[in-house]
Design a protein around this motif. Sequence first.
Motif, PDB file in Angstrom:
ATOM      1  N   LEU A  50       0.840  -1.200   0.000  1.00  0.00           N
ATOM      2  CA  LEU A  50       0.000   0.000   0.000  1.00  0.00           C
ATOM      3  C   LEU A  50       0.874   1.248   0.000  1.00  0.00           C
ATOM      4  CD1 LEU A  50      -2.652  -0.916   2.734  1.00  0.00           C
ATOM      5  CD2 LEU A  50      -2.985  -0.898   0.260  1.00  0.00           C
ATOM      6  N   PRO A  51       0.378   2.339  -0.613  1.00  0.00           N
ATOM      7  CA  PRO A  51       1.096   3.618  -0.487  1.00  0.00           C
ATOM      8  C   PRO A  51       1.176   4.019   0.987  1.00  0.00           C
ATOM      9  CG  PRO A  51      -0.589   3.745  -2.201  1.00  0.00           C
ATOM     10  CD  PRO A  51      -0.793   2.436  -1.491  1.00  0.00           C
ATOM     11  N   ALA A  52       2.162   4.828   1.331  1.00  0.00           N
ATOM     12  CA  ALA A  52       2.454   5.159   2.735  1.00  0.00           C
ATOM     13  C   ALA A  52       1.242   5.725   3.475  1.00  0.00           C
ATOM     14  CB  ALA A  52       3.626   6.130   2.810  1.00  0.00           C
ATOM     15  N   ARG A  53       0.523   6.658   2.902  1.00  0.00           N
ATOM     16  CA  ARG A  53      -0.625   7.272   3.591  1.00  0.00           C
ATOM     17  C   ARG A  53      -1.757   6.255   3.782  1.00  0.00           C
ATOM     18  NH1 ARG A  53      -0.102  11.823   6.604  1.00  0.00           N
ATOM     19  NH2 ARG A  53       1.273  13.242   5.539  1.00  0.00           N
ATOM     20  N   GLN A  54      -2.019   5.435   2.755  1.00  0.00           N
ATOM     21  CA  GLN A  54      -3.059   4.417   2.897  1.00  0.00           C
ATOM     22  C   GLN A  54      -2.659   3.405   3.962  1.00  0.00           C
ATOM     23  OE1 GLN A  54      -4.050   2.651  -0.887  1.00  0.00           O
ATOM     24  NE2 GLN A  54      -4.574   4.628  -1.812  1.00  0.00           N
ATOM     25  N   ARG A  55      -1.390   3.032   3.990  1.00  0.00           N
ATOM     26  CA  ARG A  55      -0.899   2.107   5.005  1.00  0.00           C
ATOM     27  C   ARG A  55      -1.076   2.711   6.393  1.00  0.00           C
ATOM     28  NH1 ARG A  55       4.964   1.519   4.503  1.00  0.00           N
ATOM     29  NH2 ARG A  55       4.312   1.133   2.368  1.00  0.00           N
ATOM     30  N   ALA A  56      -0.754   3.991   6.540  1.00  0.00           N
ATOM     31  CA  ALA A  56      -0.901   4.653   7.834  1.00  0.00           C
ATOM     32  C   ALA A  56      -2.361   4.636   8.278  1.00  0.00           C
ATOM     33  CB  ALA A  56      -0.383   6.089   7.754  1.00  0.00           C
ATOM     34  N   VAL A  57      -3.274   4.916   7.359  1.00  0.00           N
ATOM     35  CA  VAL A  57      -4.698   4.923   7.699  1.00  0.00           C
ATOM     36  C   VAL A  57      -5.155   3.523   8.117  1.00  0.00           C
ATOM     37  CG1 VAL A  57      -7.024   5.195   6.741  1.00  0.00           C
ATOM     38  CG2 VAL A  57      -5.295   6.938   6.318  1.00  0.00           C
ATOM     39  N   VAL A  58      -4.765   2.490   7.385  1.00  0.00           N
ATOM     40  CA  VAL A  58      -5.175   1.124   7.724  1.00  0.00           C
ATOM     41  C   VAL A  58      -4.607   0.714   9.073  1.00  0.00           C
ATOM     42  CG1 VAL A  58      -4.905  -1.310   7.074  1.00  0.00           C
ATOM     43  CG2 VAL A  58      -5.544   0.369   5.348  1.00  0.00           C
ATOM     44  N   VAL A  59      -3.339   1.016   9.304  1.00  0.00           N
ATOM     45  CA  VAL A  59      -2.722   0.665  10.588  1.00  0.00           C
ATOM     46  C   VAL A  59      -3.428   1.369  11.735  1.00  0.00           C
ATOM     47  CG1 VAL A  59      -0.626   0.937  11.983  1.00  0.00           C
ATOM     48  CG2 VAL A  59      -0.463   0.036   9.660  1.00  0.00           C
ATOM     49  N   LEU A  60      -3.650   2.663  11.593  1.00  0.00           N
ATOM     50  CA  LEU A  60      -4.287   3.409  12.675  1.00  0.00           C
ATOM     51  C   LEU A  60      -5.747   3.014  12.871  1.00  0.00           C
ATOM     52  CD1 LEU A  60      -2.730   6.931  12.042  1.00  0.00           C
ATOM     53  CD2 LEU A  60      -2.165   5.333  13.884  1.00  0.00           C
ATOM     54  N   ARG A  61      -6.476   2.814  11.773  1.00  0.00           N
ATOM     55  CA  ARG A  61      -7.908   2.494  11.878  1.00  0.00           C
ATOM     56  C   ARG A  61      -8.152   1.078  12.384  1.00  0.00           C
ATOM     57  NH1 ARG A  61     -12.121   3.489  12.328  1.00  0.00           N
ATOM     58  NH2 ARG A  61     -13.331   2.924  10.536  1.00  0.00           N
ATOM     59  N   PHE A  62      -7.498   0.098  11.770  1.00  0.00           N
ATOM     60  CA  PHE A  62      -7.859  -1.292  12.039  1.00  0.00           C
ATOM     61  C   PHE A  62      -6.926  -1.999  13.017  1.00  0.00           C
ATOM     62  CE2 PHE A  62      -9.646  -0.221   7.910  1.00  0.00           C
ATOM     63  CZ  PHE A  62     -10.978  -0.497   8.161  1.00  0.00           C
ATOM     64  N   LEU A  63      -5.660  -1.640  13.026  1.00  0.00           N
ATOM     65  CA  LEU A  63      -4.740  -2.324  13.922  1.00  0.00           C
ATOM     66  C   LEU A  63      -4.516  -1.559  15.219  1.00  0.00           C
ATOM     67  CD1 LEU A  63      -2.322  -3.534  11.144  1.00  0.00           C
ATOM     68  CD2 LEU A  63      -4.104  -4.834  12.291  1.00  0.00           C
ATOM     69  N   GLU A  64      -4.664  -0.244  15.171  1.00  0.00           N
ATOM     70  CA  GLU A  64      -4.613   0.571  16.389  1.00  0.00           C
ATOM     71  C   GLU A  64      -6.021   0.816  16.933  1.00  0.00           C
ATOM     72  OE1 GLU A  64      -2.197   2.571  18.207  1.00  0.00           O
ATOM     73  OE2 GLU A  64      -0.737   1.172  17.398  1.00  0.00           O
ATOM     74  N   ASP A  65      -7.032   0.447  16.155  1.00  0.00           N
ATOM     75  CA  ASP A  65      -8.438   0.561  16.545  1.00  0.00           C
ATOM     76  C   ASP A  65      -8.833   2.002  16.886  1.00  0.00           C
ATOM     77  OD1 ASP A  65     -10.927  -0.619  16.814  1.00  0.00           O
ATOM     78  OD2 ASP A  65     -10.700  -0.921  18.968  1.00  0.00           O
ATOM     79  N   ARG A  66      -8.419   2.921  16.024  1.00  0.00           N
ATOM     80  CA  ARG A  66      -8.764   4.330  16.226  1.00  0.00           C
ATOM     81  C   ARG A  66      -9.948   4.700  15.338  1.00  0.00           C
ATOM     82  NH1 ARG A  66      -4.076   8.020  17.920  1.00  0.00           N
ATOM     83  NH2 ARG A  66      -2.541   6.576  18.736  1.00  0.00           N
ATOM     84  N   SER A  67     -10.689   5.703  15.744  1.00  0.00           N
ATOM     85  CA  SER A  67     -11.829   6.170  14.961  1.00  0.00           C
ATOM     86  C   SER A  67     -11.331   7.005  13.780  1.00  0.00           C
ATOM     87  CB  SER A  67     -12.754   7.019  15.837  1.00  0.00           C
ATOM     88  OG  SER A  67     -12.111   8.238  16.169  1.00  0.00           O
ATOM     89  N   GLU A  68     -12.213   7.249  12.837  1.00  0.00           N
ATOM     90  CA  GLU A  68     -11.845   8.074  11.677  1.00  0.00           C
ATOM     91  C   GLU A  68     -11.414   9.469  12.118  1.00  0.00           C
ATOM     92  OE1 GLU A  68     -15.451   7.755   9.420  1.00  0.00           O
ATOM     93  OE2 GLU A  68     -14.635   6.126   8.187  1.00  0.00           O
ATOM     94  N   SER A  69     -12.119  10.028  13.098  1.00  0.00           N
ATOM     95  CA  SER A  69     -11.767  11.379  13.546  1.00  0.00           C
ATOM     96  C   SER A  69     -10.408  11.387  14.253  1.00  0.00           C
ATOM     97  CB  SER A  69     -12.849  11.957  14.450  1.00  0.00           C
ATOM     98  OG  SER A  69     -13.052  11.133  15.571  1.00  0.00           O
ATOM     99  N   GLU A  70     -10.092  10.336  15.002  1.00  0.00           N
ATOM    100  CA  GLU A  70      -8.772  10.255  15.635  1.00  0.00           C
ATOM    101  C   GLU A  70      -7.670  10.154  14.586  1.00  0.00           C
ATOM    102  OE1 GLU A  70      -9.495   8.001  19.881  1.00  0.00           O
ATOM    103  OE2 GLU A  70      -9.555   6.799  18.056  1.00  0.00           O
ATOM    104  N   VAL A  71      -7.900   9.340  13.570  1.00  0.00           N
ATOM    105  CA  VAL A  71      -6.909   9.178  12.503  1.00  0.00           C
ATOM    106  C   VAL A  71      -6.728  10.497  11.764  1.00  0.00           C
ATOM    107  CG1 VAL A  71      -6.360   7.983  10.347  1.00  0.00           C
ATOM    108  CG2 VAL A  71      -7.335   6.707  12.264  1.00  0.00           C
ATOM    109  N   ALA A  72      -7.827  11.174  11.490  1.00  0.00           N
ATOM    110  CA  ALA A  72      -7.739  12.468  10.810  1.00  0.00           C
ATOM    111  C   ALA A  72      -6.925  13.450  11.635  1.00  0.00           C
ATOM    112  CB  ALA A  72      -9.142  13.022  10.551  1.00  0.00           C
ATOM    113  N   LYS A  73      -7.128  13.430  12.932  1.00  0.00           N
ATOM    114  CA  LYS A  73      -6.387  14.331  13.817  1.00  0.00           C
ATOM    115  C   LYS A  73      -4.898  13.990  13.808  1.00  0.00           C
ATOM    116  CE  LYS A  73      -7.237  16.502  18.200  1.00  0.00           C
ATOM    117  NZ  LYS A  73      -7.985  16.446  19.448  1.00  0.00           N
ATOM    118  N   VAL A  74      -4.580  12.697  13.900  1.00  0.00           N
ATOM    119  CA  VAL A  74      -3.173  12.268  13.897  1.00  0.00           C
ATOM    120  C   VAL A  74      -2.492  12.650  12.591  1.00  0.00           C
ATOM    121  CG1 VAL A  74      -1.664  10.234  13.824  1.00  0.00           C
ATOM    122  CG2 VAL A  74      -3.443  10.388  15.555  1.00  0.00           C
TER     123      VAL A  74
END
Length: 179
Positions: free
Chosen positions: A112-136
């Motif tokens: 995956l491209p770096a940003r997509q990978r970051a979103v997947v890791v934060l959303r599904f493996l770190e179990d963060r909400s969309e708003s938390e990921v957006a903030k990070v």
Amino acid sequence: MKTSAEADFREYVTGRWPRMLRTAYLLTGNHHDAEDLVQAALAKAYTRWERVQRADDPDAYVWRIMINSNVDRLRGLRVREWPTTRFPDSQAADRTDQVVDRSLLLEALGRLPARQRAVVVLRFLEDRSESEVAKVLGTRVGTVRSHTARALAKLRRDGAVLGLGDGRTPAPSGAGARR
């Protein structure tokens, strides 16, 4: 930096190191690169510690430093390193996490491209909400959603992660991503 600020920073590092290292490992796919990434992010955070402490969410500030450092690291690696599927040493099985086949997951994340990978890791493996990921990531929720959709579509086409995990990995085609 003042002594109390140094003590605050040390306390912050002590409390966040394991979680940051896990996230960095999922982003880099390599324990040594993960340690380097966390150290680089924390070094940058240390130089800006007063600003980090004043932030609305200091964790999001530091995680964003780490995500951006990883993106910068990947830009530099394109010229110097050549990815391979062959490793000189055999990898020992990790008995603490037998649910997910790490090698398949890391290979799929690596495609995956770096940003997509970051979103997947934060959303599904770190179990963060969309708003938390957006903030990070310092972006909008809509951007997180589009990166998530594109990443999940690519992972579904890839097929390497279908059937892995405990329901926290992307679902098969037709099932919606959790929000």
